[in-house]
Design an enzyme around this catalytic site. Structure first.
Site: not given
Length: 325
Positions: A70, A72, A74, A154, A224, A282
């Site tokens: 995804h 994001h 990080d 998520h 996530d 994570h």
């Protein structure tokens, strides 16, 4: 640092296992799946990923495909630097990047920003494959592996990935083949399952001079996501399941609000899926390596005893893990 010994099986190498907020204890998310000695598949590409690859002996030239879960930061902010480095290496083949809807736009913006209107930088050919699965969907396949993606839940579009090793050819029993009078030229076809027919018409069954190889290995990566029982269907029977476990049970409501899971929930997915082992990662920056073990790992083991903590540099041989089940 010397390169690790990679055999002909399937290996998972952890480059980073921290969550969004930076910490001195962990790098953010990135892993490499090493397959049959010469292929490397990168999953997620946070800041510092290419340096982690150098640190832990993963040649950038060996990257076969890049999979982003995804968008994001990080999980993808290391991609611009890695793309730039791969372009400087003058690859003679396209860079294939897989990710959820929006990945193509992200990569296009990166390339346009660094090349500029005058094309100051020359980038390698890049092919982006966007994934929007409603179930488990095959997105890549070759003679050694099948890669599929599946939906996760998520705050932004997010997908998980599953790697299934292709079946191995059976082993030839050379003594049995010699006793049966099979010429060497037919050994390959026997391993392909084709019987040998003598000149007099009698048949030497392939099964009589070969022995089965081990069961193919498999790995799944759940980035996530909130806990969903349906996830277990997508990762059923894998030898190793990576599942995020950002916050411990005392923070379960906060985890859900932010689209994350607890170790207990990750362990429940592993239990329902019949996974061989569970790898937790994570981790929130509120934990230290000591509390990760005493809190996060302990919570997971109450549900799924074959749980492990991820850590940078970790190299997991899936065939060895299978022997510990």
């Amino acid at each position: 640092m010397s390169r690790p010994e990679i055999g002909v099986g399937m290996y998972v190498q952890v480059l980073g296992c921290g969550a969004a907020k930076p910490s001195l204890g962990h790098n953010p998310s990135a892993q490499v799946v090493r397959l049959r000695g010469n292929k490397a598949f990168l999953i997620d590409c946070a800041e510092g990923t290419q340096l982690q690859m150098m640190r832990y002996g993963v040649p950038i030239a060996s990257l076969h495909r890049i999979f982003i879960t995804h968008l994001h930061g990080d999980h993808c902010l290391g991609l611009p630097g890695l793309i730039s480095t791969m372009s400087l290496m003058s690859f003679d083949h396209p860079i294939h990047i897989y990710g959820p809807v929006g990945t193509a736009d992200f990569v296009d913006r990166v390339v346009r920003f660094f090349t500029g209107e005058k094309g100051e930088e020359r980038y390698a050919e890049i092919e982006v494959h966007e994934c929007a699965p409603t179930g488990r969907t095959v997105i890549y396949e070759d003679r050694s592996v099948t890669v599929s993606c599946f939906p996760l839940k998520h705050r932004v579009p997010c997908v998980g990935y599953r790697f299934d090793e292709a079946p191995l050819l059976p082993h030839l029993d050379r003594e049995a083949a010699d006793r049966a009078g099979v010429p060497i030229a037919y050994f390959g076809s026997l391993k392909q399952g084709r019987d040998y027919v003598r000149e007099d018409g009698t048949v030497v069954p392939a099964a009589s001079v070969t022995t089965p190889s081990r069961r193919p290995l498999s790995y799944a990566y759940c980035s996530d996501t909130i806990y969903r029982e349906a996830t277990a269907d997508y990762v059923r029977g894998v030898d190793l399941l990576y599942h995020e476990a950002t916050l411990g049970e005392e923070w379960s409501e906060l985890a859900k609000q932010r689209g994350h899971s607890t170790p207990r929930q990750a362990a429940e997915v592993a239990r329902l899926a019949g996974a061989g082992h569970l790898l937790l990662g994570h981790f929130s920056s509120r934990y230290t390596p000591e509390t990760e073990e005493s809190i996060l790992l302990a919570e997971a083991k109450e549900v799924f005893p074959r749980s492990l903590l991820a850590h940078e540099g970790q190299l997991l041989d899936l065939e060895q893990l299978r022997g510990k089940e």
